[in-house]
Design a protein around this motif. Structure first.
Motif: not given
Length: 171
Positions: A31-38, A85-91, A131-134
């Motif tokens: 099962r895959v859940c695709f989520v578009r960035h905000g 790796p886009l910032t909005r996607a990581m957020q 984003f050092p946590e990545i």
């Protein structure tokens, strides 16, 4: 709903799960859940398409909070979080899936097609600085310094096929 079948030779009643049962689906497919960035800063106006790797707006942050609320009942079932790796996607991913114990994978296959500067990202070095946590995420070490498309991609469907193969190959 469970359907009961006839009794077996030992007298036990077999329970058959219908095709649409979540338990059956988990046993037979992924099962895959695709989520578009905000909502990002680039979504405000066409002029903002010139912003490189825009962050979420306050509206986007509210969308992420709503996503998190909607995902919370399922968060323990999440086994892997794969993110662009886009910032909005990581957020969006880190906020929406907050509390999940699932590992993160950074996958540049999930990039934009490059229609404007907002579709370009930060270099690997800059991402790690911001984003050092990545650094703990799978895929970050292998991420090329320039991972985004450098010209408009005409082979989007090939990249979609590559993503499907990547998903299929995962345990």
């Amino acid at each position: 709903l469970h359907r009961k079948c006839t009794q077996g030779s030992a007298g036990e009643v077999a329970v058959v799960l219908p095709i649409e049962s979540p338990k059956r689906a988990l046993a037979s497919v992924k099962r895959v859940c695709f989520v578009r960035h905000g909502h990002g800063a680039h979504n405000r106006t066409i002029a903002n398409w010139g912003i490189v790797d825009p962050e979420l707006t306050s509206e986007g942050e509210a969308q992420v909070a709503d996503l998190h609320e909607r995902l919370t009942p399922f968060i323990e079932d999440v086994q892997l979080i794969v993110v662009s790796p886009l910032t909005r996607a990581m957020q969006t991913a880190t906020g929406g899936f907050a509390g999940s114990k699932a590992p993160y994978v950074m996958l540049p296959l999930l990039r934009e097609r490059l229609g404007a500067p907002c579709d370009t990202g930060r270099t690997r070095t800059e991402l790690l600085r911001c984003f050092p946590e990545i650094a703990k995420w799978e895929g970050v070490e292998a991420l090329p310094e320039v991972w985004w498309a450098t010209e408009t991609e005409l082979d989007l469907l090939d990249r979609v096929d590559e993503l499907k193969r990547w998903i299929s190959a995962r345990p």
